[in-house]
Design a protein around this motif. Structure first.
Motif, short mmCIF file in Angstrom:
data_model
loop_
_atom_site.label_atom_id
_atom_site.label_comp_id
_atom_site.label_asym_id
_atom_site.label_seq_id
_atom_site.Cartn_x
_atom_site.Cartn_y
_atom_site.Cartn_z
N LEU A 147 19.62 27.36 -66.83
CA LEU A 147 20.13 27.36 -68.20
C LEU A 147 20.76 28.73 -68.41
O LEU A 147 20.04 29.72 -68.59
CB LEU A 147 19.02 27.12 -69.22
N GLY A 148 22.06 28.78 -68.31
CA GLY A 148 22.73 30.07 -68.39
C GLY A 148 22.37 30.91 -67.18
O GLY A 148 21.98 30.39 -66.13
N GLU A 149 22.47 32.21 -67.34
CA GLU A 149 22.23 33.13 -66.23
C GLU A 149 20.76 33.49 -66.05
O GLU A 149 20.38 33.93 -64.97
CB GLU A 149 23.03 34.42 -66.45
N ASN A 150 19.94 33.32 -67.09
CA ASN A 150 18.63 33.97 -67.07
C ASN A 150 17.42 33.07 -67.24
O ASN A 150 16.29 33.57 -67.26
CB ASN A 150 18.59 35.07 -68.13
N ILE A 151 17.62 31.78 -67.37
CA ILE A 151 16.47 30.87 -67.47
C ILE A 151 16.58 29.84 -66.36
O ILE A 151 17.60 29.18 -66.20
CB ILE A 151 16.38 30.18 -68.85
N LEU A 152 15.50 29.73 -65.59
CA LEU A 152 15.40 28.75 -64.51
C LEU A 152 14.29 27.78 -64.86
O LEU A 152 13.18 28.19 -65.20
CB LEU A 152 15.08 29.45 -63.18
N LEU A 153 14.60 26.49 -64.75
CA LEU A 153 13.60 25.44 -64.94
C LEU A 153 13.36 24.76 -63.59
O LEU A 153 14.32 24.41 -62.90
CB LEU A 153 14.09 24.40 -65.95
N ASN A 159 23.49 24.95 -72.20
CA ASN A 159 23.44 23.49 -72.07
C ASN A 159 24.04 23.13 -70.71
O ASN A 159 25.12 23.60 -70.37
CB ASN A 159 24.25 22.87 -73.20
N THR A 160 23.35 22.30 -69.94
CA THR A 160 23.84 21.92 -68.62
C THR A 160 24.94 20.87 -68.66
O THR A 160 25.64 20.68 -67.68
CB THR A 160 22.70 21.32 -67.77
N GLY A 161 25.07 20.15 -69.79
CA GLY A 161 25.87 18.93 -69.74
C GLY A 161 25.12 17.94 -68.86
O GLY A 161 23.97 18.18 -68.47
N ALA A 162 25.74 16.82 -68.52
CA ALA A 162 25.07 15.81 -67.71
C ALA A 162 24.74 16.40 -66.33
O ALA A 162 25.60 17.00 -65.69
CB ALA A 162 25.95 14.58 -67.56
N LEU A 163 23.50 16.25 -65.92
CA LEU A 163 23.09 16.73 -64.60
C LEU A 163 23.79 15.91 -63.52
O LEU A 163 24.12 14.74 -63.73
CB LEU A 163 21.57 16.59 -64.43
N PRO A 164 24.01 16.51 -62.35
CA PRO A 164 24.58 15.73 -61.23
C PRO A 164 23.70 14.52 -60.92
O PRO A 164 22.48 14.55 -61.14
CB PRO A 164 24.56 16.73 -60.06
N GLU A 165 24.30 13.47 -60.40
CA GLU A 165 23.59 12.21 -60.18
C GLU A 165 22.35 12.37 -59.32
O GLU A 165 21.30 11.79 -59.61
CB GLU A 165 24.52 11.15 -59.57
N ALA A 166 22.41 13.15 -58.25
CA ALA A 166 21.24 13.30 -57.38
C ALA A 166 20.08 13.94 -58.14
O ALA A 166 18.93 13.52 -58.00
CB ALA A 166 21.60 14.13 -56.15
#
Length: 193
Positions: free
Chosen positions: A36-42, A176-183
């Motif tokens: 999420l942006g440059e500084n948050i990883l989920l 906001n990521t928008g729609a995640l890639p299908e995989a």
């Protein structure tokens, strides 16, 4: 499959299976890491990732006694999705220590402002840090554990291929990521029943 004492490998068996399991885990992590942006990883956890974490802890700490194994299970099994939710480890990452300190103060409450949206439904905001409070009067923590709980309709939509997007809406940080890639979408949807 759920992770139980009986489903764990012995230290010897894990030593033999470790390389193969690690390859599977790395492939899964690639799909389940969301920036999420440059500084948050989920990191969207699943049974394989948590099983690997437990096996690694047992290996590194050379834990083979029942009390130690039970402790690792109690610590990590709650991070496995239960069919109606996603469970996520959130990391706030700033390389510069001074910037990190400043931003952890500004980002107080950010863990409650992370959301997942299944197309056609309202965003679901995180339930954060159910194990213990990770924020104090001055700042938030750099690591949080999040749960996103979904309705039956949301689950059905995700299982049917609806787009999944992820975001954060905090006064000091919006992404906001928008729609995640299908995989990635398919991997996350596989957590739902």
């Amino acid at each position: 499959m759920t992770i139980t004492r009986d489903s764990l490998m012995t230290l010897e068996a894990y030593a033999k299976a470790r390389t193969s399991m690690r390859e599977q885990v790395m492939a899964q992590k690639k799909l389940r890491r969301v920036k999420l942006g440059e500084n948050i990883l989920l990191i969207f956890e699943n049974e394989l990732l948590i099983r690997y974490q437990i096996q690694e802890m047992l290996r590194v700490e050379k834990i083979f006694e029942e009390d130690g194994i039970r402790h690792e299970l109690e610590s990590y099994v709650p991070l496995v999705p239960t069919g109606s939710n996603f469970k996520v480890t959130m990391q706030i990452e700033y390389a510069d220590e001074n910037q990190r300190r400043t931003m952890l103060t500004k980002l107080k409450g950010v863990e409650d402002r992370v959301w997942v949206r299944i197309d056609g439904h309202d965003p679901v905001f995180a339930i954060a840090d159910e194990d213990l409070e990770r924020e104090n009067e001055e700042k938030t923590s750099a690591v949080h554990f999040l749960r996103f709980e979904f309705s039956a309709g949301m689950i059905a939509a995700a299982k049917s291929g609806a787009a999944i997007s992820v975001g954060v809406d905090h006064p000091a940080y919006t992404a906001n990521t928008g729609a995640l890639p299908e995989a990635a979408r398919a991997s996350l949807a596989s957590d739902l029943r």
